[in-house]
Write an enzyme that holds these catalytic residues in place. Structure first.
Site, PDB file in Angstrom:
ATOM      1  N   ASP A   9      19.425  31.518  56.419  1.00 27.67           N
ATOM      2  CA  ASP A   9      19.032  32.929  56.442  1.00 27.67           C
ATOM      3  C   ASP A   9      17.776  33.156  57.279  1.00 27.67           C
ATOM      4  O   ASP A   9      17.100  32.205  57.673  1.00 27.67           O
ATOM      5  CB  ASP A   9      18.840  33.455  55.002  1.00 27.67           C
ATOM      6  N   ASP A  31      16.225  34.732  40.559  1.00 27.47           N
ATOM      7  CA  ASP A  31      17.337  35.592  40.129  1.00 27.47           C
ATOM      8  C   ASP A  31      18.700  34.944  40.379  1.00 27.47           C
ATOM      9  O   ASP A  31      19.734  35.589  40.234  1.00 27.47           O
ATOM     10  CB  ASP A  31      17.262  36.960  40.844  1.00 27.47           C
ATOM     11  N   HIS A  39      19.773  33.690  43.292  1.00 30.94           N
ATOM     12  CA  HIS A  39      20.355  33.809  44.646  1.00 30.94           C
ATOM     13  C   HIS A  39      20.425  32.447  45.340  1.00 30.94           C
ATOM     14  O   HIS A  39      19.617  31.561  45.097  1.00 30.94           O
ATOM     15  CB  HIS A  39      19.615  34.847  45.498  1.00 30.94           C
ATOM     16  N   GLU A  58      21.897  37.953  46.957  1.00 31.90           N
ATOM     17  CA  GLU A  58      21.274  38.440  45.732  1.00 31.90           C
ATOM     18  C   GLU A  58      22.346  38.737  44.674  1.00 31.90           C
ATOM     19  O   GLU A  58      23.536  38.818  44.995  1.00 31.90           O
ATOM     20  CB  GLU A  58      20.471  39.718  46.046  1.00 31.90           C
TER      21      GLU A  58
HETATM   22  P1  PGA Z   1      11.549  28.786  46.989  1.00 30.17           P
HETATM   23  O1  PGA Z   1      12.734  29.808  47.290  1.00 30.17           O
HETATM   24  O2  PGA Z   1      12.024  27.444  47.436  1.00 30.17           O
HETATM   25  O3  PGA Z   1      10.400  29.276  47.825  1.00 30.17           O
HETATM   26  O4  PGA Z   1      11.278  28.845  45.531  1.00 30.17           O
HETATM   27  C1  PGA Z   1      14.032  29.462  46.951  1.00 30.17           C
HETATM   28  C2  PGA Z   1      14.970  30.599  47.280  1.00 30.17           C
HETATM   29  O5  PGA Z   1      14.561  31.768  47.245  1.00 30.17           O
HETATM   30  O6  PGA Z   1      16.146  30.321  47.568  1.00 30.17           O
END
Ligand code: PGA
Length: 256
Positions: free
Chosen positions: A63, A132, A134, A139
């Protein structure tokens, strides 16, 4: 799903690095899907130390934010060069990261999907997980069949990611992300999660029902998934003892 619980995040990252190294050693022209965020940083450090041959490897990132200049310190483009690509012998032309400044976003997303197909599909996809649930930036309520496309971040994700920016308002609301359908077509998925703040999302993804409310739960339908987590991220798993028992009881040939 194979749930691997490790005492520390570093132990978990080391196993993740070994899984990637194995993939590249067994297939020098492997296609690896990569993730950004805090979680994979220590795994990328370990991979750099391993001094693998990336000269034939192709990568696709999950992404990218829409609208930040490519060389902005918080683009995933900048993140990947700083944390991995500057330190390995990958060919720049083999690197693919969604273009957050594409003039025609839907056309770009279609071309990203085509490029993955043209490369022969993703052999191993690295994933983090949001608080959450994702994966990529898919999302909650994302279609479980979705393809690469624009998504709007939730307020929660903007707040979670605000630590990298001066304020939550500066976090772009829109992103390009591989879809859940795209991720599900990877031959193998490797999901990493560290820390107590991920415990609920992990418990829902691993032991809850398959639901778009926790997009990572769809991985229960994928044939080859490793979920590598530290103790705090495993804190809400009801069957943690069983997962540890399985890992400790593995036959030698199955160990990574
Ligand atoms: P993070 O993010 O590794 O910074 O906790 C993970 C994500 O949002 O997929």
């Amino acid at each position: 799903m194979e749930i691997i619980i490790q005492p520390t995040a570093q132990d978990a990252a080391d196993i993740g690095a070994r899984v990637i190294a194995r993939s590249i050693k067994s297939k020098p022209n492997a296609v690896i899907g990569l993730a950004t965020g805090s979680t994979p940083v220590s795994m990328y450090k370990k991979l750099i130390e391993m001094d693998l041959d990336w000269s034939q490897v192709t990568t696709f990132n999950l992404d990218e934010y829409i609208g930040l200049p490519k060389d902005h310190p918080q683009t995933y483009h900048t993140f990947m060069w700083e944390n991995l690509f500057n330190h390995i012998n990958i060919k720049p032309e083999n690197i693919h990261i969604p273009d957050g400044n594409a003039a025609d976003v839907p056309a770009f997303c279609e071309s990203y999907e085509s490029a993955i197909k043209a490369a022969g599909g993703i052999d191993l996809q690295v994933l983090g997980i949001g608080t959450d649930g994702h994966i990529g930036f898919n999302e909650p309520t994302s279609s479980l069949a979705s393809r690469t496309r624009i998504k709007t971040l939730t307020e929660r994700t903007c707040k979670d990611n605000a630590r990298f920016f001066d304020s939550a308002e500066e976090v772009p609301r829109h992103v390009i992300t591989m879809g859940i359908g795209t991720i599900m077509e990877a031959r193998e998925n490797l999901l990493l999660a560290f820390g107590e703040k991920k415990a609920q999302a992990i418990a829902e993804a691993v032991e809850g029902p398959i639901t778009s409310i926790n997009p990572a739960s769809v991985l229960q339908m994928h044939p080859v998934v490793k979920v590598i987590i530290d103790e705090p991220a495993a804190g809400q798993l009801e069957r943690a003892d069983y997962y540890k028992w399985v890992f400790e009881s593995k036959p030698e040939w199955q160990k990574v």
